[in-house]
Design a protein around this motif. Structure first.
Motif, PDB file in Angstrom:
ATOM      1  N   ASP A 405     -17.200  44.677  -6.786  1.00  0.00           N
ATOM      2  CA  ASP A 405     -16.812  45.680  -5.793  1.00  0.00           C
ATOM      3  C   ASP A 405     -17.917  45.991  -4.795  1.00  0.00           C
ATOM      4  O   ASP A 405     -17.787  46.919  -4.006  1.00  0.00           O
ATOM      5  CB  ASP A 405     -16.394  46.973  -6.489  1.00  0.00           C
ATOM      6  CG  ASP A 405     -17.524  47.611  -7.288  1.00  0.00           C
ATOM      7  OD1 ASP A 405     -18.511  46.910  -7.593  1.00  0.00           O
ATOM      8  OD2 ASP A 405     -17.420  48.815  -7.610  1.00  0.00           O
ATOM      9  N   THR A 418     -13.214  42.937  -4.879  1.00  0.00           N
ATOM     10  CA  THR A 418     -12.081  43.695  -5.415  1.00  0.00           C
ATOM     11  C   THR A 418     -12.579  45.061  -5.869  1.00  0.00           C
ATOM     12  O   THR A 418     -13.650  45.175  -6.472  1.00  0.00           O
ATOM     13  CB  THR A 418     -11.422  42.971  -6.603  1.00  0.00           C
ATOM     14  OG1 THR A 418     -12.407  42.707  -7.610  1.00  0.00           O
ATOM     15  CG2 THR A 418     -10.801  41.657  -6.158  1.00  0.00           C
ATOM     16  N   ALA A 419     -11.824  46.093  -5.583  1.00  0.00           N
ATOM     17  CA  ALA A 419     -12.200  47.447  -5.979  1.00  0.00           C
ATOM     18  C   ALA A 419     -12.064  47.604  -7.486  1.00  0.00           C
ATOM     19  O   ALA A 419     -11.195  46.990  -8.115  1.00  0.00           O
ATOM     20  CB  ALA A 419     -11.329  48.463  -5.254  1.00  0.00           C
ATOM     21  N   VAL A 424      -7.180  47.090  -4.415  1.00  0.00           N
ATOM     22  CA  VAL A 424      -7.651  46.886  -3.047  1.00  0.00           C
ATOM     23  C   VAL A 424      -8.620  45.715  -3.041  1.00  0.00           C
ATOM     24  O   VAL A 424      -9.462  45.595  -3.938  1.00  0.00           O
ATOM     25  CB  VAL A 424      -8.332  48.150  -2.500  1.00  0.00           C
ATOM     26  CG1 VAL A 424      -9.054  47.869  -1.193  1.00  0.00           C
ATOM     27  CG2 VAL A 424      -7.304  49.259  -2.298  1.00  0.00           C
ATOM     28  N   LEU A 436      -8.878  43.718   4.867  1.00  0.00           N
ATOM     29  CA  LEU A 436      -8.771  44.658   3.761  1.00  0.00           C
ATOM     30  C   LEU A 436      -7.301  44.787   3.396  1.00  0.00           C
ATOM     31  O   LEU A 436      -6.459  45.047   4.272  1.00  0.00           O
ATOM     32  CB  LEU A 436      -9.342  46.012   4.171  1.00  0.00           C
ATOM     33  CG  LEU A 436      -9.497  47.068   3.069  1.00  0.00           C
ATOM     34  CD1 LEU A 436     -10.639  46.695   2.132  1.00  0.00           C
ATOM     35  CD2 LEU A 436      -9.749  48.433   3.683  1.00  0.00           C
ATOM     36  N   LEU A 438      -4.145  46.096   0.486  1.00  0.00           N
ATOM     37  CA  LEU A 438      -3.674  46.919  -0.622  1.00  0.00           C
ATOM     38  C   LEU A 438      -2.336  46.364  -1.049  1.00  0.00           C
ATOM     39  O   LEU A 438      -1.370  46.369  -0.274  1.00  0.00           O
ATOM     40  CB  LEU A 438      -3.532  48.381  -0.193  1.00  0.00           C
ATOM     41  CG  LEU A 438      -2.837  49.327  -1.186  1.00  0.00           C
ATOM     42  CD1 LEU A 438      -3.645  49.436  -2.474  1.00  0.00           C
ATOM     43  CD2 LEU A 438      -2.635  50.710  -0.560  1.00  0.00           C
ATOM     44  N   LEU A 484     -16.748  48.682  -2.258  1.00  0.00           N
ATOM     45  CA  LEU A 484     -15.315  48.740  -1.967  1.00  0.00           C
ATOM     46  C   LEU A 484     -14.635  49.687  -2.946  1.00  0.00           C
ATOM     47  O   LEU A 484     -14.859  49.615  -4.157  1.00  0.00           O
ATOM     48  CB  LEU A 484     -14.704  47.343  -2.086  1.00  0.00           C
ATOM     49  CG  LEU A 484     -13.229  47.198  -1.722  1.00  0.00           C
ATOM     50  CD1 LEU A 484     -13.014  47.450  -0.234  1.00  0.00           C
ATOM     51  CD2 LEU A 484     -12.732  45.805  -2.100  1.00  0.00           C
ATOM     52  N   THR A 485     -13.807  50.597  -2.436  1.00  0.00           N
ATOM     53  CA  THR A 485     -13.063  51.522  -3.288  1.00  0.00           C
ATOM     54  C   THR A 485     -11.580  51.476  -2.931  1.00  0.00           C
ATOM     55  O   THR A 485     -11.201  51.086  -1.828  1.00  0.00           O
ATOM     56  CB  THR A 485     -13.559  52.973  -3.135  1.00  0.00           C
ATOM     57  OG1 THR A 485     -13.277  53.425  -1.800  1.00  0.00           O
ATOM     58  CG2 THR A 485     -15.042  53.086  -3.407  1.00  0.00           C
ATOM     59  N   ALA A 486     -10.758  51.894  -3.886  1.00  0.00           N
ATOM     60  CA  ALA A 486      -9.319  51.989  -3.653  1.00  0.00           C
ATOM     61  C   ALA A 486      -8.887  53.414  -3.352  1.00  0.00           C
ATOM     62  O   ALA A 486      -7.805  53.629  -2.815  1.00  0.00           O
ATOM     63  CB  ALA A 486      -8.559  51.463  -4.871  1.00  0.00           C
ATOM     64  N   HIS A 487      -9.705  54.383  -3.705  1.00  0.00           N
ATOM     65  CA  HIS A 487      -9.358  55.801  -3.493  1.00  0.00           C
ATOM     66  C   HIS A 487     -10.504  56.500  -2.773  1.00  0.00           C
ATOM     67  O   HIS A 487     -11.376  57.078  -3.415  1.00  0.00           O
ATOM     68  CB  HIS A 487      -9.069  56.479  -4.833  1.00  0.00           C
ATOM     69  CG  HIS A 487      -7.972  55.841  -5.619  1.00  0.00           C
ATOM     70  ND1 HIS A 487      -6.652  55.983  -5.289  1.00  0.00           N
ATOM     71  CD2 HIS A 487      -8.000  55.041  -6.718  1.00  0.00           C
ATOM     72  CE1 HIS A 487      -5.919  55.311  -6.156  1.00  0.00           C
ATOM     73  NE2 HIS A 487      -6.715  54.735  -7.022  1.00  0.00           N
ATOM     74  N   PRO A 489      -8.833  53.598   0.109  1.00  0.00           N
ATOM     75  CA  PRO A 489      -9.036  52.164   0.306  1.00  0.00           C
ATOM     76  C   PRO A 489      -9.965  51.912   1.489  1.00  0.00           C
ATOM     77  O   PRO A 489      -9.564  52.041   2.648  1.00  0.00           O
ATOM     78  CB  PRO A 489      -7.618  51.631   0.560  1.00  0.00           C
ATOM     79  CG  PRO A 489      -6.842  52.813   1.030  1.00  0.00           C
ATOM     80  CD  PRO A 489      -7.451  54.012   0.408  1.00  0.00           C
TER      81      PRO A 489
END
Length: 508
Positions: A405, A418-419, A424, A436, A438, A484-487, A489
């Motif tokens: 990530d 990848t998160a 994501v 990017l 989702l 990289l984060t999904a929350h 994204p």
């Protein structure tokens, strides 16, 4: 207890290094039949009497102290064969290092080989504190080197103790002491001439002197006639002086975390279940029964060893149903020594992701078990919810797995991030460039192909002809880490010295 006299002292004018040997027991300290660890004071005296002059000649100027203050029990010698070490004993080892931290420049821990890889993985997490994104906020700044032997260092003879010339113990001990001079700020294992990251090591032989290997990370160094750097880089160490364990506030953070873990770690019941060839199409497959039985017995986490890349037979839905109902974290590792688990993209294991099971990546099952146990024990202390703990299980906290990530170099065409906290991805498509996504939906698209990399305090896209095709906003930290984060994204630049106020780069 007052430590015994040093085996040797540095030459006048000051020691090159002050190295402390901490004795936990293990074959290297054993004598008798059956073999049993010597009392630490007796072992320390034997090292002083029989090896002192040779060690002084091999490591001129260094100061070596043999500590006998670590006790796992008030009965007997107080040290243990590593087979008998409990998870709370990992905390005792870490606590002893902290007690002696100011007085020494490096620590060599004598340890039995049976569970040395477990202790190496655990100590790397116990001697560091990380934040929610997995970045260290209190960091080990000195070497902690675990070593031991396949054969005892000394033999009991009618004339008293004698050096065992057939043992690998002397080479491992002196090699670990020489490797301490590299001052690598991490927990490592030295054995058979190679220095391995402690949370990457695995015991692979009970008969060869090369008893340990590191399937996913090359050695950090090799010790022979000289000390040669290995192919793997060492961990970077503290982001600032305030984050190093030399600083009293940082060490206090580690002590507080260690106390919280020690109070709960022996209550953790992580059950490790291997997948084996069987009739998984039966009405109630054995693997499903084992999962349910572990949960009914009070398991606080499950570590499943799958085939290949973590594949586990679905069992006509019964195994999938058992995992979906698990109220505790489930981690999937590979039973293959060099196996790693990622996105479960084989049809035989594609169903696993929907159960909420976490892929271990290239963590060894040993490191995954120790990490899950420690994260479970410390989550309440840090106020981590289930989602945060699960993401930290996937993230690299102390080099135990390859980060997926964060940007650790250029993101080349064909590569991706990848998160850890959701579906994501940042994919560098060779034709269209980085994007990017989702769940496959494009959230941001670069203006064209190229490679994505850090340049100074910015993230930039270098086009195939070499021109600057895109640049992000500047980061307040010149050595920022791209995560990289999904929350939410997005790709963020985060100050490694505290995870303070990230700069969101993507989507722009």
């Amino acid at each position: 207890m007052t430590p015994p006299a040093p085996a040797y002292s540095g030459a006048k004018g000051g020691a090159v290094m002050r190295i402390c040997i901490i004795n936990t027991g293990g074959t290297i300290t054993c004598t008798g039949s059956p073999l049993a660890p010597m009392p630490p004071a007796r072992f320390a005296q034997a090292v002083t009497d029989l090896l002192g002059p040779a060690l002084a000649a091999a490591l001129p100027g260094d100061s070596l102290h043999l500590d006998d203050g670590l006790r796992f029990s008030e009965h007997g010698p107080g040290v243990l064969d590593s087979t008998d070490l409990r998870p709370s004993d990992w905390c005792r080892m870490a606590g002893r290092v902290l007690d002696l931290y100011d007085d020494h420049d490096a620590f060599v821990i004598l340890h039995g080989t049976d569970t040395m890889d477990y202790s190496g993985a655990a100590l790397s997490l116990l001697l560091n504190v990380t934040g929610r994104l997995g970045l260290p906020v209190a960091t080990l700044s000195k070497p902690v080197i675990l070593t031991g032997a396949q054969l005892p260092l000394f033999l009991q003879t009618p004339q008293g103790l004698a050096l065992n010339l057939g043992s690998d113990g002397l080479a491992n001990l002196t090699g670990a002491l020489r490797a301490a001079r590299l001052r690598l700020p991490e927990v490592v294992v030295f054995f058979g001439g190679v220095l391995l990251r402690g949370n990457r090591a695995l015991k692979v032989s009970t008969t060869r002197f090369a008893a340990f290997d590191s399937p996913h990370l090359p050695p950090l160094a090799e010790v022979g006639i000289t000390i040669r750097p290995g192919a793997a880089p060492a961990l970077p160490g503290p982001a600032s002086g305030a984050h190093a364990l030399d600083a009293t506030p940082a060490r206090a953070r580690v002590r507080a975390q260690l106390a919280a873990i020690a109070a709960r770690i022996d209550d953790q019941r992580i059950v490790q279940i291997p997948a084996v060839p069987a009739d998984h199409r039966a009405a109630d497959p054995l693997l499903a029964q084992m999962i349910r039985a572990a949960l009914a017995a009070g398991a606080t986490g499950l570590l499943l060893e799958g085939f290949g890349e973590g594949n586990i037979p679905a069992g006509d839905g019964a195994i999938e149903a058992a995992l979906r109902k698990a109220p505790v974290p489930v981690v999937i590792a590979s039973r293959a020594i060099g196996g790693q688990v990622g996105a479960f993209h084989y049809a035989a294991g594609a169903w696993i992701a929907a159960t909420g099971a976490l892929p271990a990546g290239d963590m060894t099952p040993v490191a995954a078990l120790a990490k899950l146990m420690i994260l479970n024990a410390v989550a309440d202390h840090h106020g981590w919810d289930r989602a945060t703990r699960d993401a930290l299980m996937i993230r690299s906290l102390a080099g135990e797995c390859t980060p997926t990530d964060r940007l650790q170099g250029p993101l080349l065409p064909g590569q991706s991030l990848t998160a850890a906290d959701g579906p994501v991805a940042l994919v560098n498509d060779p034709e269209t460039g980085p994007c990017l996504t989702l769940h496959g939906r494009v959230l941001w698209q670069a203006p064209g192909p190229g490679l994505l990399r850090m340049r100074g305090d910015r993230l930039v896209l270098i086009a195939p002809d070499g021109h600057l095709a895109w640049a992000s906003a500047a980061s307040p930290a010149p050595d920022a880490v791209a995560i990289l984060t999904a929350h939410p994204p997005a790709l963020h630049l985060v100050d490694p010295a505290g995870e303070a106020v990230p700069v969101t780069l993507l989507p722009c």
